[in-house]
Scaffold this active site. Structure first.
Site, short mmCIF file in Angstrom:
data_model
loop_
_atom_site.label_atom_id
_atom_site.label_comp_id
_atom_site.label_asym_id
_atom_site.label_seq_id
_atom_site.Cartn_x
_atom_site.Cartn_y
_atom_site.Cartn_z
CG ASN A 168 -1.18 -1.32 -13.48
OD1 ASN A 168 -1.09 -1.76 -12.29
ND2 ASN A 168 -0.46 -2.01 -14.25
CG ASP B 159 1.96 -5.58 -16.27
OD1 ASP B 159 1.19 -4.78 -15.67
OD2 ASP B 159 2.42 -6.61 -15.88
N GLY C 62 0.90 -1.30 0.09
CA GLY C 62 -0.05 0.01 0.05
C GLY C 62 0.76 1.24 0.08
CB SER C 63 4.21 2.16 -0.44
OG SER C 63 4.65 1.73 -1.78
CG ASN C 64 2.67 3.08 -5.81
OD1 ASN C 64 3.15 3.89 -6.20
ND2 ASN C 64 3.13 1.69 -5.97
CG LEU D 171 -8.33 -6.71 -13.49
CD1 LEU D 171 -8.17 -5.35 -13.64
CD2 LEU D 171 -9.56 -6.97 -12.48
CG ASP E 190 -8.00 -6.71 -24.13
OD1 ASP E 190 -7.26 -6.42 -24.72
OD2 ASP E 190 -9.41 -6.88 -24.64
CG HIS F 136 4.48 -2.68 -14.81
ND1 HIS F 136 4.10 -4.04 -14.45
CD2 HIS F 136 5.78 -3.10 -15.58
CE1 HIS F 136 4.97 -4.97 -14.56
NE2 HIS F 136 6.00 -4.43 -15.38
C1 GRF Z 1 4.76 -1.65 -7.17
O1 GRF Z 1 5.78 -1.84 -7.25
C2 GRF Z 1 3.95 -1.51 -8.19
O2 GRF Z 1 4.29 -0.99 -9.27
C3 GRF Z 1 3.38 -2.91 -8.48
O3 GRF Z 1 3.40 -3.53 -7.05
C4 GRF Z 1 3.83 -2.70 -6.22
C5 GRF Z 1 2.77 -2.14 -5.25
O4 GRF Z 1 3.63 -1.70 -4.08
N1 GRF Z 1 2.29 -3.05 -9.29
P1 GRF Z 1 2.73 -0.91 -2.99
O5 GRF Z 1 1.71 -1.94 -2.60
O6 GRF Z 1 1.89 0.31 -3.53
O7 GRF Z 1 3.56 -0.77 -1.95
#
Ligand code: GRF
Length: 211
Positions: free
Chosen positions: A107, A145, A8-10, A93, A142, A109
């Site tokens: 998304n 990534d 959940g850091s993002n 998905l 679809d 990535h």
């Molecule tokens: C991130 O590196 C994101 O790019 C990838 O999964 C990771 C999630 O990290 N899809 P967080 O849960 O947001 O910390």
């Protein structure tokens, strides 16, 4: 709406930026809810700490991918949401889901797409010996990534990097890139034209970062 599966850091970066930049007042926008595909995701604590409603849809409890995605859509549709942000959401998905929400699914990535789609991107980048690695924010199509690229940040790969040091350098960029991208999409400055995302009035360096 933000979909998560893990740390959940993002999500935290998004919530923090939204609070600092007063997205509620400035854009009339906020994170309406967080949906997690795992009950033990740390991201749930992040959401709760910010007072955001959470929903847990443990993917293992659904008989099929389609059943999971239908439950996902039902939960999403309980809220008015302009955007659905996949922030570390570890489920592929269905094409039906992607089509249904096309244009509002984003998304983040951890690689410079189209290099290294899929998992384990940092180790694969090290194994390939690339000198530059990074992160991408894109609209979801679809194909896994893939989809129109909104923003990318590149970082140098150092000679003494291991997976963890490289991941940390990339993650730092994700935390800047994702909130900026979401903001620009909410402001209507990102349009999809055929298979590309076209940006309008966005300063150079905002969405293409060379760190
Ligand atoms: C991130 O590196 C994101 O790019 C990838 O999964 C990771 C999630 O990290 N899809 P967080 O849960 O947001 O910390």
């Amino acid at each position: 709406m933000v979909l998560v599966s893990g740390r959940g850091s993002n999500l935290r970066a998004l919530l923090t930026t939204a609070a600092i930049e007063r997205w509620d007042a400035e854009l009339g926008a906020k994170v309406v809810a967080v949906i997690s595909s795992r009950a033990d995701a740390e991201a749930l604590d992040v959401a709760r700490a910010h007072g955001v409603p959470v929903h847990i849809l443990p993917h293992g409890e659904f008989g099929s991918r389609a059943a999971f995605d239908e439950a996902l859509t039902r939960t999403i549709e309980r809220y008015p949401s302009a955007l659905i942000v996949l922030a570390g959401f570890m489920r592929v998905l269905t094409p039906e889901f992607v089509r249904r929400h096309a244009g509002r699914l984003i998304n983040v990535h951890p690689s410079l797409l189209p290099s290294f789609p899929g998992l384990n991107t940092h180790q694969r980048a090290l194994d390939a010996g690339v000198r530059v690695h990074g992160a991408t924010v894109h609209f979801v199509s679809d194909e896994v990534d893939a989809g129109p690229i909104i923003a990318q940040a590149a970082v140098a790969v150092h000679a003494d990097d291991d997976r963890a040091t490289l991941a940390a350098r990339v993650l730092q960029q994700e935390h800047r890139l994702l909130p900026r991208s979401v903001r620009h999409v909410l402001e209507g400055r990102v349009r999809c034209v055929e298979r590309r995302a076209v940006l309008k009035d966005i300063a150079r360096g905002e969405l293409s970062v060379l760190a």
